[in-house]
Design a protein around this motif. Structure first.
Motif, PDB file in Angstrom:
ATOM      1  N   ASP A   1      12.982 -10.172   0.915  1.00  0.00           N
ATOM      2  CA  ASP A   1      14.252  -9.985   0.976  1.00  0.00           C
ATOM      3  C   ASP A   1      14.955 -10.495   0.042  1.00  0.00           C
ATOM      4  OD1 ASP A   1      17.188  -9.621   1.635  1.00  0.00           O
ATOM      5  OD2 ASP A   1      16.728  -9.497   3.504  1.00  0.00           O
ATOM      6  N   LEU A   2      15.418  -9.686  -1.319  1.00  0.00           N
ATOM      7  CA  LEU A   2      15.887 -10.149  -2.525  1.00  0.00           C
ATOM      8  C   LEU A   2      17.457 -10.534  -2.188  1.00  0.00           C
ATOM      9  CD1 LEU A   2      15.080  -7.593  -4.967  1.00  0.00           C
ATOM     10  CD2 LEU A   2      13.988  -9.752  -4.875  1.00  0.00           C
ATOM     11  N   GLU A   3      18.336 -10.138  -1.027  1.00  0.00           N
ATOM     12  CA  GLU A   3      19.426 -10.648  -0.834  1.00  0.00           C
ATOM     13  C   GLU A   3      19.354 -11.997  -0.041  1.00  0.00           C
ATOM     14  OE1 GLU A   3      23.546  -9.435   1.983  1.00  0.00           O
ATOM     15  OE2 GLU A   3      21.798  -7.861   1.706  1.00  0.00           O
ATOM     16  N   GLU A   4      18.307 -12.238   0.740  1.00  0.00           N
ATOM     17  CA  GLU A   4      18.202 -13.364   1.497  1.00  0.00           C
ATOM     18  C   GLU A   4      17.709 -14.537   0.374  1.00  0.00           C
ATOM     19  OE1 GLU A   4      16.064 -14.138   5.271  1.00  0.00           O
ATOM     20  OE2 GLU A   4      14.441 -14.025   3.918  1.00  0.00           O
ATOM     21  N   ALA A   5      17.089 -14.031  -0.697  1.00  0.00           N
ATOM     22  CA  ALA A   5      16.410 -15.023  -1.644  1.00  0.00           C
ATOM     23  C   ALA A   5      17.475 -15.368  -2.612  1.00  0.00           C
ATOM     24  CB  ALA A   5      15.504 -14.235  -2.545  1.00  0.00           C
ATOM     25  N   PHE A   6      18.541 -14.667  -2.870  1.00  0.00           N
ATOM     26  CA  PHE A   6      19.683 -15.276  -3.697  1.00  0.00           C
ATOM     27  C   PHE A   6      20.700 -15.861  -2.985  1.00  0.00           C
ATOM     28  CE2 PHE A   6      17.703 -12.340  -6.959  1.00  0.00           C
ATOM     29  CZ  PHE A   6      18.034 -13.191  -8.237  1.00  0.00           C
ATOM     30  N   LYS A   7      20.828 -15.611  -1.708  1.00  0.00           N
ATOM     31  CA  LYS A   7      21.911 -16.296  -0.690  1.00  0.00           C
ATOM     32  C   LYS A   7      21.511 -17.712  -0.427  1.00  0.00           C
ATOM     33  CE  LYS A   7      23.351 -16.275   3.957  1.00  0.00           C
ATOM     34  NZ  LYS A   7      23.326 -15.637   5.219  1.00  0.00           N
ATOM     35  N   LEU A   8      20.070 -17.916  -0.348  1.00  0.00           N
ATOM     36  CA  LEU A   8      19.736 -19.306   0.044  1.00  0.00           C
ATOM     37  C   LEU A   8      19.326 -19.892  -1.221  1.00  0.00           C
ATOM     38  CD1 LEU A   8      17.686 -18.484   3.365  1.00  0.00           C
ATOM     39  CD2 LEU A   8      19.940 -19.207   3.143  1.00  0.00           C
ATOM     40  N   GLY A   9      18.722 -19.470  -2.073  1.00  0.00           N
ATOM     41  CA  GLY A   9      18.091 -20.250  -3.117  1.00  0.00           C
ATOM     42  C   GLY A   9      19.080 -20.555  -4.223  1.00  0.00           C
ATOM     43  N   ASP A  10      18.839 -21.743  -4.664  1.00  0.00           N
ATOM     44  CA  ASP A  10      19.184 -22.319  -5.776  1.00  0.00           C
ATOM     45  C   ASP A  10      18.743 -21.469  -6.854  1.00  0.00           C
ATOM     46  OD1 ASP A  10      20.886 -24.318  -4.630  1.00  0.00           O
ATOM     47  OD2 ASP A  10      19.131 -25.519  -4.335  1.00  0.00           O
ATOM     48  N   ARG A  11      17.514 -21.342  -6.824  1.00  0.00           N
ATOM     49  CA  ARG A  11      16.709 -20.660  -8.031  1.00  0.00           C
ATOM     50  C   ARG A  11      15.737 -19.499  -7.252  1.00  0.00           C
ATOM     51  NH1 ARG A  11      13.866 -25.444 -10.883  1.00  0.00           N
ATOM     52  NH2 ARG A  11      12.692 -24.085 -11.970  1.00  0.00           N
ATOM     53  N   VAL A  12      15.558 -18.553  -8.032  1.00  0.00           N
ATOM     54  CA  VAL A  12      14.706 -17.595  -7.478  1.00  0.00           C
ATOM     55  C   VAL A  12      13.455 -17.475  -8.503  1.00  0.00           C
ATOM     56  CG1 VAL A  12      14.424 -15.051  -6.775  1.00  0.00           C
ATOM     57  CG2 VAL A  12      16.508 -16.329  -6.300  1.00  0.00           C
ATOM     58  N   LEU A  13      12.243 -17.414  -7.791  1.00  0.00           N
ATOM     59  CA  LEU A  13      11.087 -17.556  -9.169  1.00  0.00           C
ATOM     60  C   LEU A  13      10.450 -16.098  -8.823  1.00  0.00           C
ATOM     61  CD1 LEU A  13       9.282 -21.039  -8.563  1.00  0.00           C
ATOM     62  CD2 LEU A  13      11.086 -20.296 -10.145  1.00  0.00           C
TER      63      LEU A  13
ATOM     64  N   ALA B   1      -1.657 -13.586 -11.156  1.00  0.00           N
ATOM     65  CA  ALA B   1      -0.091 -13.708 -11.382  1.00  0.00           C
ATOM     66  C   ALA B   1       0.065 -15.185 -11.901  1.00  0.00           C
ATOM     67  CB  ALA B   1       0.463 -13.301  -9.933  1.00  0.00           C
ATOM     68  N   THR B   2       1.511 -15.135 -12.328  1.00  0.00           N
ATOM     69  CA  THR B   2       2.158 -16.267 -12.827  1.00  0.00           C
ATOM     70  C   THR B   2       3.704 -16.247 -12.445  1.00  0.00           C
ATOM     71  OG1 THR B   2       2.254 -17.990 -14.231  1.00  0.00           O
ATOM     72  CG2 THR B   2       2.539 -15.617 -15.106  1.00  0.00           C
ATOM     73  N   ILE B   3       4.525 -16.955 -12.691  1.00  0.00           N
ATOM     74  CA  ILE B   3       6.078 -17.107 -12.553  1.00  0.00           C
ATOM     75  C   ILE B   3       6.314 -16.455 -13.920  1.00  0.00           C
ATOM     76  CG2 ILE B   3       8.225 -18.311 -12.737  1.00  0.00           C
ATOM     77  CD1 ILE B   3       6.504 -20.521 -11.410  1.00  0.00           C
ATOM     78  N   THR B   4       7.057 -15.286 -13.905  1.00  0.00           N
ATOM     79  CA  THR B   4       7.449 -14.506 -14.986  1.00  0.00           C
ATOM     80  C   THR B   4       9.096 -14.565 -15.179  1.00  0.00           C
ATOM     81  OG1 THR B   4       7.609 -12.525 -13.515  1.00  0.00           O
ATOM     82  CG2 THR B   4       5.787 -12.793 -14.881  1.00  0.00           C
ATOM     83  N   TYR B   5       9.723 -14.951 -14.264  1.00  0.00           N
ATOM     84  CA  TYR B   5      11.046 -15.203 -14.368  1.00  0.00           C
ATOM     85  C   TYR B   5      11.688 -16.033 -13.294  1.00  0.00           C
ATOM     86  CZ  TYR B   5      12.261 -10.930 -17.026  1.00  0.00           C
ATOM     87  OH  TYR B   5      12.342  -9.985 -18.230  1.00  0.00           O
ATOM     88  N   ASP B   6      12.381 -17.003 -13.839  1.00  0.00           N
ATOM     89  CA  ASP B   6      13.083 -18.159 -12.861  1.00  0.00           C
ATOM     90  C   ASP B   6      14.558 -17.927 -13.024  1.00  0.00           C
ATOM     91  OD1 ASP B   6      14.128 -20.595 -12.125  1.00  0.00           O
ATOM     92  OD2 ASP B   6      12.524 -21.833 -13.184  1.00  0.00           O
ATOM     93  N   PHE B   7      15.305 -17.395 -12.079  1.00  0.00           N
ATOM     94  CA  PHE B   7      16.691 -17.062 -11.833  1.00  0.00           C
ATOM     95  C   PHE B   7      17.340 -18.216 -11.458  1.00  0.00           C
ATOM     96  CE2 PHE B   7      14.520 -12.880 -12.129  1.00  0.00           C
ATOM     97  CZ  PHE B   7      15.510 -12.230 -12.931  1.00  0.00           C
ATOM     98  N   ASP B   8      18.696 -18.671 -11.969  1.00  0.00           N
ATOM     99  CA  ASP B   8      19.531 -19.630 -11.693  1.00  0.00           C
ATOM    100  C   ASP B   8      20.366 -18.817 -10.534  1.00  0.00           C
ATOM    101  OD1 ASP B   8      21.248 -21.352 -10.751  1.00  0.00           O
ATOM    102  OD2 ASP B   8      21.592 -22.178 -12.860  1.00  0.00           O
ATOM    103  N   ALA B   9      20.206 -18.895  -9.057  1.00  0.00           N
ATOM    104  CA  ALA B   9      20.887 -18.214  -8.396  1.00  0.00           C
ATOM    105  C   ALA B   9      22.286 -18.599  -7.993  1.00  0.00           C
ATOM    106  CB  ALA B   9      20.179 -18.095  -7.010  1.00  0.00           C
ATOM    107  N   ARG B  10      22.465 -20.057  -8.433  1.00  0.00           N
ATOM    108  CA  ARG B  10      23.766 -20.723  -8.549  1.00  0.00           C
ATOM    109  C   ARG B  10      24.671 -20.131  -9.451  1.00  0.00           C
ATOM    110  NH1 ARG B  10      20.520 -26.191  -8.515  1.00  0.00           N
ATOM    111  NH2 ARG B  10      19.555 -24.937 -10.165  1.00  0.00           N
ATOM    112  N   ASP B  11      24.313 -19.156 -10.170  1.00  0.00           N
ATOM    113  CA  ASP B  11      25.125 -18.560 -11.376  1.00  0.00           C
ATOM    114  C   ASP B  11      25.041 -17.216 -11.466  1.00  0.00           C
ATOM    115  OD1 ASP B  11      26.896 -18.945 -13.401  1.00  0.00           O
ATOM    116  OD2 ASP B  11      25.159 -18.972 -15.014  1.00  0.00           O
TER     117      ASP B  11
END
Length: 255
Positions: A198-210, A227-237
């Motif tokens: 759930d992407l909405e849940e990921a960004f709502k709760l997370g400080d970062r989204v991998l 697989a690997t980590i392709t993106y590291d999003f700052d959900a606080r911004d």
């Protein structure tokens, strides 16, 4: 020094690569949401963090300690399918969460009274106070999952691992569990890794989204690469990517 340091981790099952070149550094108290397509190693990554599995290559260190060889009390996990003690009542399952921290020690006298009061407070916050004296078998699947989450959070591990913990819950209960998790995390300062679709849940709760994905893909043999980590999003911004492994890679994009 990062609280959780994952350095050049590879994981193979036999000759099949699952993860490759996974590197991430996490500060203590951060909430890390993990998203990605099915089968891209998200749950495998959680098992590696738990030390339920050991990587084929690379290392994972927590608080600077040597890589763990087996799960310890400093790490707790809630799986997608609920797991509680069927022979204990709902209240006793919550009390057991506290006993984890003292090596399954028992509570007596005033200490037991205080522990039961805290358990009842947790049950009230997760909406199970009305079934405190019942056994898990009498509860619905969603109620059992709430109990499993409450038990794990009550143990207050330094690192909490969540594998699709809210998938079986109805929308209203899911929101109340989001609040409970956020409040307890603020109280304890625990570091959280949560796998979710759930992407909405990921960004709502997370400080970062991998974002986990395969930067290399062979259409003739989809299992050829890990697989690997392709993106590291700052959900606080507002979800702005501040680390990108490869800009032209195919990723599981947030909405």
């Amino acid at each position: 020094m990062s609280f959780v340091a994952v350095r050049d981790v590879f994981q193979n099952y036999g000759r099949r690569p699952i993860l490759e070149r996974v590197n991430v550094a996490v500060d203590e108290g951060e909430f890390i949401s993990i998203v990605g397509a099915s089968g891209c190693g998200k749950s495998t990554f959680l098992r590696l963090l738990l030390a339920q599995e050991r990587p084929t290559r690379g290392e994972i260190r927590i608080a600077g300690a040597a890589p763990a060889r087996e799960p310890g009390l400093d790490r707790g996990i809630v799986f997608q399918r609920y797991s509680v003690f069927p022979h204990l009542t709902v209240r006793e399952n919550i009390v057991t969460g506290e006993s984890f921290r003292r090596g399954w020690g028992r509570f007596f006298g005033a200490e037991r009274k205080a522990t039961l009061a805290r358990a009842d407070d947790v049950l009230g916050r997760i909406g199970l106070d009305h079934v405190a004296d019942q056994y898990p078998a009498t509860l619905s699947g969603g109620m059992q999952q709430r109990l499993a989450i409450g038990q794990a959070l009550t143990a207050k591990p330094r690192v909490l691992l969540l594998d699709e913990p809210f998938g079986a819950l109805d929308p209203g209960t899911r929101l109340s569990m989001h609040d409970f998790l956020s409040h307890l995390r603020a109280e304890t300062g625990m570091t959280v890794f949560m796998v979710t679709h759930d992407l909405e849940e990921a960004f709502k709760l997370g400080d970062r989204v991998l974002v986990f994905d395969k930067p290399r893909w062979d259409p003739q043999d989809p299992n050829l690469y890990g697989a690997t980590i392709t993106y590291d999003f700052d959900a606080r911004d507002g979800g702005i990517p501040f680390q990108t492994l490869k800009e032209d890679t195919h990723v599981f994009q947030p909405a």
